[in-house]
Design an enzyme around this catalytic site. Sequence first.
Site, PDB file in Angstrom:
ATOM      1  N   HIS A  61      -9.147  76.113  62.660  1.00 29.46           N
ATOM      2  CA  HIS A  61      -9.359  76.102  64.112  1.00 29.46           C
ATOM      3  C   HIS A  61      -8.000  76.163  64.816  1.00 29.46           C
ATOM      4  O   HIS A  61      -7.172  75.265  64.670  1.00 29.46           O
ATOM      5  CB  HIS A  61     -10.113  74.833  64.499  1.00 29.46           C
ATOM      6  CG  HIS A  61     -10.581  74.796  65.911  1.00 29.46           C
ATOM      7  ND1 HIS A  61     -11.731  75.429  66.359  1.00 29.46           N
ATOM      8  CD2 HIS A  61     -10.057  74.183  67.007  1.00 29.46           C
ATOM      9  CE1 HIS A  61     -11.891  75.196  67.650  1.00 29.46           C
ATOM     10  NE2 HIS A  61     -10.889  74.448  68.074  1.00 29.46           N
ATOM     11  N   MET A 112      -4.029  77.098  74.336  1.00 32.63           N
ATOM     12  CA  MET A 112      -4.110  76.557  75.704  1.00 32.63           C
ATOM     13  C   MET A 112      -3.040  77.220  76.570  1.00 32.63           C
ATOM     14  O   MET A 112      -1.901  77.385  76.129  1.00 32.63           O
ATOM     15  CB  MET A 112      -3.848  75.048  75.683  1.00 32.63           C
ATOM     16  CG  MET A 112      -4.758  74.278  74.753  1.00 32.63           C
ATOM     17  SD  MET A 112      -4.368  72.522  74.808  1.00 32.63           S
ATOM     18  CE  MET A 112      -5.493  71.887  73.576  1.00 32.63           C
ATOM     19  N   HIS A 167      -9.904  79.251  69.257  1.00 32.45           N
ATOM     20  CA  HIS A 167     -10.539  78.656  70.442  1.00 32.45           C
ATOM     21  C   HIS A 167      -9.633  78.895  71.649  1.00 32.45           C
ATOM     22  O   HIS A 167      -8.612  78.226  71.809  1.00 32.45           O
ATOM     23  CB  HIS A 167     -10.740  77.157  70.165  1.00 32.45           C
ATOM     24  CG  HIS A 167     -11.355  76.396  71.300  1.00 32.45           C
ATOM     25  ND1 HIS A 167     -11.347  75.016  71.360  1.00 32.45           N
ATOM     26  CD2 HIS A 167     -12.016  76.813  72.419  1.00 32.45           C
ATOM     27  CE1 HIS A 167     -11.970  74.622  72.461  1.00 32.45           C
ATOM     28  NE2 HIS A 167     -12.369  75.686  73.130  1.00 32.45           N
ATOM     29  N   MET A 186      -8.676  78.386  75.132  1.00 29.42           N
ATOM     30  CA  MET A 186      -8.838  77.562  76.339  1.00 29.42           C
ATOM     31  C   MET A 186      -7.892  78.156  77.376  1.00 29.42           C
ATOM     32  O   MET A 186      -6.851  77.592  77.708  1.00 29.42           O
ATOM     33  CB  MET A 186      -8.500  76.094  76.024  1.00 29.42           C
ATOM     34  CG  MET A 186      -9.583  75.417  75.200  1.00 29.42           C
ATOM     35  SD  MET A 186      -9.029  73.868  74.480  1.00 29.42           S
ATOM     36  CE  MET A 186      -8.227  74.487  73.001  1.00 29.42           C
ATOM     37  N   MET A 218     -18.506  71.592  73.410  1.00 26.75           N
ATOM     38  CA  MET A 218     -17.363  70.662  73.432  1.00 26.75           C
ATOM     39  C   MET A 218     -17.875  69.223  73.492  1.00 26.75           C
ATOM     40  O   MET A 218     -18.729  68.890  74.315  1.00 26.75           O
ATOM     41  CB  MET A 218     -16.475  70.925  74.649  1.00 26.75           C
ATOM     42  CG  MET A 218     -15.685  72.228  74.639  1.00 26.75           C
ATOM     43  SD  MET A 218     -14.533  72.422  73.268  1.00 26.75           S
ATOM     44  CE  MET A 218     -13.425  71.039  73.480  1.00 26.75           C
ATOM     45  N   ASP A 265     -16.601  70.229  68.858  1.00 24.31           N
ATOM     46  CA  ASP A 265     -15.139  70.143  68.883  1.00 24.31           C
ATOM     47  C   ASP A 265     -14.721  68.964  69.752  1.00 24.31           C
ATOM     48  O   ASP A 265     -14.988  68.945  70.953  1.00 24.31           O
ATOM     49  CB  ASP A 265     -14.585  71.458  69.458  1.00 24.31           C
ATOM     50  CG  ASP A 265     -13.067  71.509  69.460  1.00 24.31           C
ATOM     51  OD1 ASP A 265     -12.423  70.601  68.901  1.00 24.31           O
ATOM     52  OD2 ASP A 265     -12.527  72.487  70.031  1.00 24.31           O
TER      53      ASP A 265
HETATM   54  C1  DX5 Z   1      -9.400  69.923  72.404  1.00 27.21           C
HETATM   55  C2  DX5 Z   1      -9.328  70.928  71.304  1.00 27.21           C
HETATM   56  C3  DX5 Z   1      -9.762  70.355  70.010  1.00 27.21           C
HETATM   57  C4  DX5 Z   1      -8.883  69.260  69.479  1.00 27.21           C
HETATM   58  C5  DX5 Z   1      -9.707  68.343  68.622  1.00 27.21           C
HETATM   59  O1  DX5 Z   1      -9.064  70.524  73.590  1.00 27.21           O
HETATM   60  O2  DX5 Z   1     -10.139  72.030  71.583  1.00 27.21           O
HETATM   61  O3  DX5 Z   1      -9.941  71.382  69.039  1.00 27.21           O
HETATM   62  O4  DX5 Z   1      -7.822  69.749  68.721  1.00 27.21           O
HETATM   63  O5  DX5 Z   1      -8.933  67.245  68.256  1.00 27.21           O
HETATM   64  P1  DX5 Z   1      -9.557  65.916  67.677  1.00 27.21           P
HETATM   65  O6  DX5 Z   1     -10.359  66.294  66.462  1.00 27.21           O
HETATM   66  O7  DX5 Z   1      -8.351  65.093  67.369  1.00 27.21           O
HETATM   67  O8  DX5 Z   1     -10.426  65.329  68.753  1.00 27.21           O
HETATM   68 ZN    ZN Z   2     -10.668  73.416  69.904  1.00 30.75          ZN
END
Ligand code: DX5
Ligand code: ZN
Length: 217
Positions: free
Chosen positions: A31, A35, A64, A66, A135, A169
């Site tokens: 994954h 961001m 992913h 974002m 999410m 996630d």
């Molecule tokens: C959050 C991310 C997640 C994050 C999850 O914005 O999209 O993928 O890395 O991290 P954990 O598993 O530590 O909550």
């Molecule tokens: Zn993520």
Amino acid sequence: MDMKISPSILASDYANLESELKKISASDLIHVDVMDGHFVPNISIGAPVTAAIKKVCDIPFDVHLMISDPLFYAEDFAKAGADIICFHVESDSDTKKTIEKILSLGKKAALAVKPKTEIDTVFPYLDRLSMVLVMTVEPGFGGQSFMEEVMQKITKLREMGYKGDIEVDGGVNPETIKIAAKAGANVFVAGSAVFKSENPSDTIALLRENAKESFTY
Ligand code: DX5
Ligand code: ZN
């Protein structure tokens, strides 16, 4: 249904990505959290780093996005080696056009929803998606607590007959994974739970085992 574990490298040591990836060689997906500092407050990594780590890892990349404009950047991530390109229904890009763009690049398309977004927003696109990401935290940060209240979205998707992958996630650990699997999720992102554990391989195996035992659909 196959249970897939997708460790998030957001929780890994960015100074040693190659050796961090070796620690998670037992995972089903990698994954990659992208961001842009606009869709979410943080800036993480982009296409060049994704391309660099792709060269040292054979496991499929679950990217992913974002970011505010996934339509514009989809091609960069396809070229960088993304296998699944997941973007947010809340982004500024046209959802249908973005899905078609990803598919035209020969990649799998996935759509993500933030905790406060209704799951109905993904319904018009389900036949073109290989995965829906529900999410379980507000996107933008690792290490937050799992939000059980969003489980009803997953159950709703399964109850309407959705047979594709459903990913969760945020805040996934060997305990919360049971709740998500019971609700019908089968792809599990885990950042902190995997990378902050003593033995990431064992943690991945435990996560998979707990998911298998609790999955009910
Ligand atoms: C959050 C991310 C997640 C994050 C999850 O914005 O999209 O993928 O890395 O991290 P954990 O598993 O530590 O909550
Ligand atoms: Zn993520």
